[in-house]
Motif scaffolding. Structure first.
Motif, PDB file in Angstrom:
ATOM      1  N   ASP A 133       0.812  -1.220   0.000  1.00 25.04           N
ATOM      2  CA  ASP A 133       0.000   0.000   0.000  1.00 25.04           C
ATOM      3  C   ASP A 133       0.842   1.266   0.000  1.00 25.04           C
ATOM      4  O   ASP A 133       0.433   2.292  -0.559  1.00 25.04           O
ATOM      5  CB  ASP A 133      -0.945   0.011   1.210  1.00 25.04           C
ATOM      6  N   VAL A 134       2.005   1.222   0.635  1.00 23.17           N
ATOM      7  CA  VAL A 134       2.780   2.452   0.819  1.00 23.17           C
ATOM      8  C   VAL A 134       3.710   2.779  -0.353  1.00 23.17           C
ATOM      9  O   VAL A 134       4.246   3.885  -0.413  1.00 23.17           O
ATOM     10  CB  VAL A 134       3.615   2.377   2.118  1.00 23.17           C
ATOM     11  N   ILE A 135       3.898   1.868  -1.302  1.00 27.71           N
ATOM     12  CA  ILE A 135       4.821   2.153  -2.395  1.00 27.71           C
ATOM     13  C   ILE A 135       4.143   2.997  -3.469  1.00 27.71           C
ATOM     14  O   ILE A 135       2.913   3.046  -3.578  1.00 27.71           O
ATOM     15  CB  ILE A 135       5.372   0.856  -3.037  1.00 27.71           C
ATOM     16  N   ASN A 136       4.968   3.663  -4.271  1.00 27.71           N
ATOM     17  CA  ASN A 136       4.485   4.442  -5.410  1.00 27.71           C
ATOM     18  C   ASN A 136       4.108   3.480  -6.537  1.00 27.71           C
ATOM     19  O   ASN A 136       4.888   2.588  -6.886  1.00 27.71           O
ATOM     20  CB  ASN A 136       5.589   5.404  -5.864  1.00 27.71           C
ATOM     21  N   LYS A 137       2.925   3.654  -7.113  1.00 23.40           N
ATOM     22  CA  LYS A 137       2.451   2.737  -8.160  1.00 23.40           C
ATOM     23  C   LYS A 137       1.971   3.500  -9.406  1.00 23.40           C
ATOM     24  O   LYS A 137       1.083   3.039 -10.105  1.00 23.40           O
ATOM     25  CB  LYS A 137       1.330   1.842  -7.609  1.00 23.40           C
ATOM     26  N   THR A 138       2.551   4.659  -9.666  1.00 22.74           N
ATOM     27  CA  THR A 138       2.126   5.464 -10.814  1.00 22.74           C
ATOM     28  C   THR A 138       2.745   4.952 -12.114  1.00 22.74           C
ATOM     29  O   THR A 138       3.811   4.330 -12.119  1.00 22.74           O
ATOM     30  CB  THR A 138       2.527   6.941 -10.632  1.00 22.74           C
ATOM     31  N   PHE A 139       2.052   5.225 -13.213  1.00 21.76           N
ATOM     32  CA  PHE A 139       2.589   4.976 -14.550  1.00 21.76           C
ATOM     33  C   PHE A 139       2.009   6.026 -15.493  1.00 21.76           C
ATOM     34  O   PHE A 139       0.844   5.950 -15.887  1.00 21.76           O
ATOM     35  CB  PHE A 139       2.227   3.572 -15.044  1.00 21.76           C
ATOM     36  N   LEU A 140       2.812   7.052 -15.799  1.00 24.00           N
ATOM     37  CA  LEU A 140       2.403   8.147 -16.680  1.00 24.00           C
ATOM     38  C   LEU A 140       1.082   8.752 -16.194  1.00 24.00           C
ATOM     39  O   LEU A 140       1.042   9.341 -15.131  1.00 24.00           O
ATOM     40  CB  LEU A 140       2.330   7.656 -18.122  1.00 24.00           C
ATOM     41  N   TRP A 141      -0.008   8.547 -16.944  1.00 24.90           N
ATOM     42  CA  TRP A 141      -1.290   9.148 -16.560  1.00 24.90           C
ATOM     43  C   TRP A 141      -2.050   8.332 -15.502  1.00 24.90           C
ATOM     44  O   TRP A 141      -3.031   8.797 -14.954  1.00 24.90           O
ATOM     45  CB  TRP A 141      -2.174   9.310 -17.802  1.00 24.90           C
ATOM     46  N   ILE A 142      -1.602   7.116 -15.226  1.00 27.11           N
ATOM     47  CA  ILE A 142      -2.291   6.242 -14.274  1.00 27.11           C
ATOM     48  C   ILE A 142      -1.736   6.478 -12.878  1.00 27.11           C
ATOM     49  O   ILE A 142      -0.538   6.342 -12.641  1.00 27.11           O
ATOM     50  CB  ILE A 142      -2.131   4.767 -14.672  1.00 27.11           C
ATOM     51  N   ALA A 172     -12.755   8.630 -15.211  1.00 24.11           N
ATOM     52  CA  ALA A 172     -12.469  10.060 -15.277  1.00 24.11           C
ATOM     53  C   ALA A 172     -11.833  10.440 -16.597  1.00 24.11           C
ATOM     54  O   ALA A 172     -11.802  11.597 -16.974  1.00 24.11           O
ATOM     55  CB  ALA A 172     -11.552  10.459 -14.123  1.00 24.11           C
ATOM     56  N   ALA A 173     -11.277   9.502 -17.311  1.00 24.88           N
ATOM     57  CA  ALA A 173     -10.615   9.774 -18.588  1.00 24.88           C
ATOM     58  C   ALA A 173     -10.732   8.544 -19.479  1.00 24.88           C
ATOM     59  O   ALA A 173     -11.195   7.499 -19.056  1.00 24.88           O
ATOM     60  CB  ALA A 173      -9.144  10.118 -18.350  1.00 24.88           C
ATOM     61  N   LEU A 174     -10.318   8.694 -20.704  1.00 29.88           N
ATOM     62  CA  LEU A 174     -10.356   7.563 -21.627  1.00 29.88           C
ATOM     63  C   LEU A 174      -9.408   6.462 -21.157  1.00 29.88           C
ATOM     64  O   LEU A 174      -8.273   6.747 -20.766  1.00 29.88           O
ATOM     65  CB  LEU A 174      -9.955   8.016 -23.032  1.00 29.88           C
ATOM     66  N   PRO A 175      -9.836   5.211 -21.178  1.00 24.78           N
ATOM     67  CA  PRO A 175      -8.980   4.093 -20.746  1.00 24.78           C
ATOM     68  C   PRO A 175      -7.954   3.756 -21.832  1.00 24.78           C
ATOM     69  O   PRO A 175      -8.109   2.797 -22.592  1.00 24.78           O
ATOM     70  CB  PRO A 175      -9.987   2.956 -20.525  1.00 24.78           C
ATOM     71  N   ILE A 176      -6.896   4.546 -21.885  1.00 22.85           N
ATOM     72  CA  ILE A 176      -5.921   4.433 -22.979  1.00 22.85           C
ATOM     73  C   ILE A 176      -5.222   3.091 -22.968  1.00 22.85           C
ATOM     74  O   ILE A 176      -5.079   2.435 -24.009  1.00 22.85           O
ATOM     75  CB  ILE A 176      -4.889   5.574 -22.883  1.00 22.85           C
TER      76      ILE A 176
END
Length: 257
Positions: A133-142, A172-176
């Protein structure tokens, strides 16, 4: 089927890669996303001997397809003779129509186990939910690869965890990423499809080529975005590999030996 005995070593690989690239962690590209990408590439490299065999088999089948079409035109009204002539053609060309099946059977349990790892990283990679839960899990727009791509976040935070709501299909946005997953799936199925032996098989194959991308798109909206990332990277790797094999200047008969 319990594939923990395969999933756990793969989870250890993802963890190892995550620890190796943790210094590259950023607000737009997390170390977790990089670990997924690298582990997918390593997995595809390990499977390359099997996938190359399958790709070369497909290439050989394409080479034989014109002769098969001739046999179908000549013996189309006599199925038994057609089947016998086709088998004679395969034997003469040193080709087995089942040569592409074994690599698929070998890869399948490993593919499923990899699916387990990316779907449940808190079990196979990080050992517990809190560490994950505590780690960063971002990927560009996600924002978070552990949620579906169409997940909508609220501004409130409860117990340090962002709370949100899911809006089916749109979000919230297009599922690219889900769309790219579907598109690359369509390309791989088209590129790896065996030539149809008759009209019924051709119709079935055409339906599968259309249904698979739709299914993958829907899955991409329902499962964690990390799985969609894995699927896109895997498809791109396969497309490049298949293109190289299918455009190879080597004699396909020699390649199959």
């Amino acid at each position: 089927m319990n594939l923990d005995f395969i999933a756990k070593p793969m989870g250890m690989l993802v963890e190892l890669l995550y620890n190796m690239v943790s210094g590259l962690d950023s607000s737009y590209l997390s170390a977790y996303a990089i670990a997924i990408i690298l582990s997918t590439i390593i997995f595809k490299l390990l499977m390359m001997p099997f996938t190359l065999k399958q790709s070369k088999s497909m290439k050989k089948m394409q080479e034989l397809n014109p002769k098969i079409k001739e046999l179908q035109e000549k013996y189309g009204k006599d199925p038994q003779t057609l089947q016998r002539k086709q088998m004679e053609l395969y034997k003469e060309a040193n080709y087995s129509p089942f040569s592409g099946c074994l690599p698929m059977l070998i890869q399948f349990p490993i593919l499923i186990s990899f699916f387990y790892v990316i779907r449940s990283p808190e079990i196979y990679v990080f050992d517990n939910q809190q560490a994950y839960d505590v780690i960063n899990k971002t990927f560009l727009w996600i924002r978070d690869l552990s949620f579906a791509e169409n997940y909508v976040y609220e501004s409130g935070i409860i117990n340090g965890i962002s709370m949100g709501m899911a809006i089916p299909f749109i979000g919230a946005a297009l599922p690219i990423l889900a769309a790219v997953s579907a598109f690359t799936t369509y390309l791989t199925t088209k590129m790896t499809s065996q030539p149809a032996m008759n009209e019924q098989q051709e119709a079935t194959q055409r339906s599968m080529n259309m249904m698979m991308p739709v299914m993958i798109f829907i899955f991409g909206l329902q499962f964690p975005a990390g799985l969609a990332l894995y699927w896109v990277v895997s498809n791109i790797f396969q497309l490049v590999q298949q293109y190289i094999v299918m455009n190879s200047s080597k004699n396909p008969k020699e390649e199959l030996k």
